[in-house]
Motif scaffolding. Structure first.
Motif, mmCIF file in Angstrom:
data_model
loop_
_atom_site.group_PDB
_atom_site.id
_atom_site.type_symbol
_atom_site.label_atom_id
_atom_site.label_comp_id
_atom_site.label_asym_id
_atom_site.label_seq_id
_atom_site.Cartn_x
_atom_site.Cartn_y
_atom_site.Cartn_z
ATOM 1 N N ILE A 62 0.852 -1.212 0.000
ATOM 2 C CA ILE A 62 0.000 0.000 0.000
ATOM 3 C C ILE A 62 0.878 1.249 0.000
ATOM 4 N N LYS A 63 1.900 1.233 0.849
ATOM 5 C CA LYS A 63 2.780 2.417 0.941
ATOM 6 C C LYS A 63 3.530 2.632 -0.372
ATOM 7 N N ALA A 64 3.982 1.536 -0.973
ATOM 8 C CA ALA A 64 4.719 1.648 -2.244
ATOM 9 C C ALA A 64 3.841 2.269 -3.334
ATOM 10 N N ALA A 65 2.531 2.059 -3.214
ATOM 11 C CA ALA A 65 1.606 2.628 -4.212
ATOM 12 C C ALA A 65 1.163 4.046 -3.825
ATOM 13 N N GLY A 66 1.756 4.574 -2.727
ATOM 14 C CA GLY A 66 1.446 5.951 -2.326
ATOM 15 C C GLY A 66 0.307 6.056 -1.322
ATOM 16 N N GLY A 67 -0.144 4.919 -0.772
ATOM 17 C CA GLY A 67 -1.267 4.947 0.172
ATOM 18 C C GLY A 67 -0.808 5.016 1.621
ATOM 19 N N LYS A 68 -1.804 5.094 2.524
ATOM 20 C CA LYS A 68 -1.512 5.191 3.961
ATOM 21 C C LYS A 68 -2.020 3.938 4.674
ATOM 22 N N ALA A 69 -1.107 3.271 5.380
ATOM 23 C CA ALA A 69 -1.511 2.052 6.093
ATOM 24 C C ALA A 69 -0.582 1.787 7.266
ATOM 25 N N VAL A 70 -1.134 1.156 8.307
ATOM 26 C CA VAL A 70 -0.301 0.631 9.396
ATOM 27 C C VAL A 70 -0.704 -0.818 9.642
ATOM 28 N N ALA A 71 0.254 -1.560 10.190
ATOM 29 C CA ALA A 71 -0.011 -2.973 10.471
ATOM 30 C C ALA A 71 -0.457 -3.141 11.915
ATOM 31 N N ASN A 72 -1.250 -4.173 12.137
ATOM 32 C CA ASN A 72 -1.579 -4.622 13.491
ATOM 33 C C ASN A 72 -1.573 -6.145 13.446
ATOM 34 N N TYR A 73 -0.922 -6.748 14.449
ATOM 35 C CA TYR A 73 -0.714 -8.204 14.403
ATOM 36 C C TYR A 73 -1.531 -8.951 15.463
ATOM 37 N N ASP A 74 -2.465 -8.257 16.096
ATOM 38 C CA ASP A 74 -3.240 -8.907 17.162
ATOM 39 C C ASP A 74 -4.281 -9.863 16.598
ATOM 40 N N SER A 75 -4.653 -10.828 17.443
ATOM 41 C CA SER A 75 -5.811 -11.650 17.079
ATOM 42 C C SER A 75 -7.054 -10.786 17.247
ATOM 43 N N VAL A 76 -8.052 -11.031 16.414
ATOM 44 C CA VAL A 76 -9.311 -10.293 16.538
ATOM 45 C C VAL A 76 -9.979 -10.493 17.900
ATOM 46 N N GLU A 77 -9.573 -11.556 18.602
ATOM 47 C CA GLU A 77 -10.105 -11.729 19.963
ATOM 48 C C GLU A 77 -9.729 -10.539 20.851
ATOM 49 N N ASN A 78 -8.670 -9.828 20.458
ATOM 50 C CA ASN A 78 -8.263 -8.609 21.166
ATOM 51 C C ASN A 78 -8.592 -7.394 20.304
ATOM 52 N N GLY A 79 -9.839 -7.313 19.908
ATOM 53 C CA GLY A 79 -10.275 -6.265 18.989
ATOM 54 C C GLY A 79 -9.988 -4.857 19.488
ATOM 55 N N VAL A 122 -12.760 -17.042 17.062
ATOM 56 C CA VAL A 122 -12.219 -16.149 16.024
ATOM 57 C C VAL A 122 -13.352 -15.402 15.308
ATOM 58 N N HIS A 123 -14.372 -16.125 14.863
ATOM 59 C CA HIS A 123 -15.410 -15.476 14.053
ATOM 60 C C HIS A 123 -16.385 -14.663 14.912
ATOM 61 N N VAL A 124 -16.920 -15.289 15.952
ATOM 62 C CA VAL A 124 -17.992 -14.614 16.700
ATOM 63 C C VAL A 124 -17.399 -13.636 17.713
ATOM 64 N N LYS A 125 -16.532 -14.148 18.589
ATOM 65 C CA LYS A 125 -15.973 -13.239 19.598
ATOM 66 C C LYS A 125 -15.107 -12.170 18.939
ATOM 67 N N GLY A 126 -14.349 -12.575 17.909
ATOM 68 C CA GLY A 126 -13.479 -11.607 17.229
ATOM 69 C C GLY A 126 -14.275 -10.462 16.608
ATOM 70 N N SER A 127 -15.361 -10.777 15.934
ATOM 71 C CA SER A 127 -16.176 -9.725 15.305
ATOM 72 C C SER A 127 -16.813 -8.847 16.381
ATOM 73 N N TYR A 128 -17.277 -9.505 17.443
ATOM 74 C CA TYR A 128 -17.861 -8.749 18.566
ATOM 75 C C TYR A 128 -16.830 -7.783 19.163
ATOM 76 N N LYS A 129 -15.636 -8.290 19.440
ATOM 77 C CA LYS A 129 -14.632 -7.460 20.129
ATOM 78 C C LYS A 129 -14.248 -6.238 19.286
ATOM 79 N N CYS A 130 -14.103 -6.440 17.986
ATOM 80 C CA CYS A 130 -13.723 -5.306 17.125
ATOM 81 C C CYS A 130 -14.866 -4.296 17.062
ATOM 82 N N ALA A 131 -16.085 -4.786 16.859
ATOM 83 C CA ALA A 131 -17.228 -3.873 16.759
ATOM 84 C C ALA A 131 -17.472 -3.169 18.092
ATOM 85 N N ARG A 132 -17.325 -3.913 19.172
ATOM 86 C CA ARG A 132 -17.566 -3.328 20.510
ATOM 87 C C ARG A 132 -16.575 -2.199 20.777
ATOM 88 N N ALA A 133 -15.331 -2.388 20.361
ATOM 89 C CA ALA A 133 -14.309 -1.356 20.597
ATOM 90 C C ALA A 133 -14.516 -0.140 19.690
#
Ligand code: NAD
Length: 303
Positions: A62-79, A122-133
């Motif tokens: 993304i950066k090489a193409a001129g865009g803006k991005a950062v990485a995050n390596y957490d599991s979605v369980e830690n949304g 991963v699917h249910v709790k992960g989606s919940y945690k990200c949306a909740r945050a």
């Protein structure tokens, strides 16, 4: 909505963006002006291991193409940590794409608690945690867009996927409620059941079919649904893949009201079975109150 849709000044979090569909979303939104959090745990498609590489490769692209991005390596369980990354790096969050996923396919006879628990986590709790945050930010700014990811396996069931099916249909109920709770804050939530060539599907679909299922061909629908101009599709369910997009909804038979006295026996139910299952005059309910209203109407008419 016409012309090129853009997302300038907006911040998008894409979970599981190190490959497959997530990568396609992340690179698209970055190319249309958004700042993107590329989340990926970097494990196997069965949810084993972790690595920073998957997210880093996409961020560098993304950066090489001129865009803006950062990485995050957490599991979605830690949304909450994933949403924190968006706030720390870009100061806001506008769009959340709950996309991360794994498979633990096994026949129900051989399914172990671990296969069930990990998929739900991963699917249910992960989606919940990200949306909740993300939710308090969305409410405060009176703006938010969420995509949750279901699957045809969840909508219809699929051999060897009892765990995954349960988790994926949960995404539908979750989305429907978020859509209802969020609407007055301009938080719009929709759910997709995608189909695309990825490491998840490359072992189960033949190569000629995979060639017709590019992840990039799921992106335009998602782009429309999370755009600021979309205020009409909320709590909608779509199947999308290979260029085909279709909307789904619940259909209910017109049904049969039985008299609730001592004539209400299993035999009485069997006698009315055809009417119970008669879809010739279908109804399309959209909430729990629809059934109660139906009951009131039927009572007025009598059995
Ligand atoms: P994929 O394996 O290419 O991508 C999933 C990504 O999620 C991977 O990069 C993986 O590392 C990441 N991930 C897994 N667990 C994670 C976790 N705990 N935290 C953060 N990241 C994690 O698969 P895909 O086909 O692109 O799947 C994307 C989504 O679409 C999934 O939710 C999947 O269930 C769903 N889906 C895909 C298809 C299809 O045909 N590809 C069909 C139905 C549903």
């Amino acid at each position: 909505m016409s012309g090129q849709l853009r997302y300038d000044g907006q911040v998008v979090v894409v979970t599981g963006a190190g490959g497959g569909l997530g990568k396609a979303y992340a690179t698209f939104f970055a190319s249309r002006g958004a700042s993107v959090v590329v989340n990926d745990l970097g494990g196997s498609f069965k949810g084993e291991g972790n690595s920073t590489k998957a997210a880093d490769v996409v961020v560098n692209e993304i950066k090489a193409a001129g865009g803006k991005a950062v990485a995050n390596y957490d599991s979605v369980e830690n949304g909450d940590r994933i949403i924190d990354t968006a706030i720390k790096a870009f100061g806001r969050i506008d769009i959340l794409i709950n996309n991360a996923g794994i498979l633990r396919d096994v026949s129900f006879k051989n399914m172990k608690d671990e296969d069930w628990d990990l998929i739900i986590k991963v699917h249910v709790k992960g989606s919940y945690k990200c949306a909740r945050a993300a939710w308090p930010y969305f409410r405060k700014q009176k703006y938010g867009r969420i995509i949750n990811t279901a699957s045809a396996a969840g909508l219809f069931g699929n051999f060897g996927q009892a765990n995954y099916s349960a988790a994926k249909l949960a995404m539908v109920g979750f989305t429907e409620t978020l859509a209802k709770e969020g609407v007055k804050y301009n938080i719009i939530s929709n759910v997709i059941a995608p189909i695309a060539a990825s490491r998840m599907t490359e072992t189960v679909m033949p190569p000629d079919m995979l060639a017709l299922m590019k992840p990039e061909w799921v992106v335009p629908l998602v782009a429309v649904l999370v755009h600021k101009n979309n205020t009409s599709e909320n709590g909608s369910i779509f199947e999308v893949g290979g260029g085909h997009i279709a909307k789904l909804r619940w259909e209910r038979s017109s049904g049969q009201l039985l008299k609730c006295d001592d004539t209400y026996t299993p035999g009485a139910v069997l006698k009315k079975w055809n009417q119970v299952c008669d879809f010739s005059k279908p109804q399309y309910p959209s909430g729990p109150n629809d059934f109660l209203a139906l009951l009131e109407d039927s009572m007025k008419m009598g059995p």
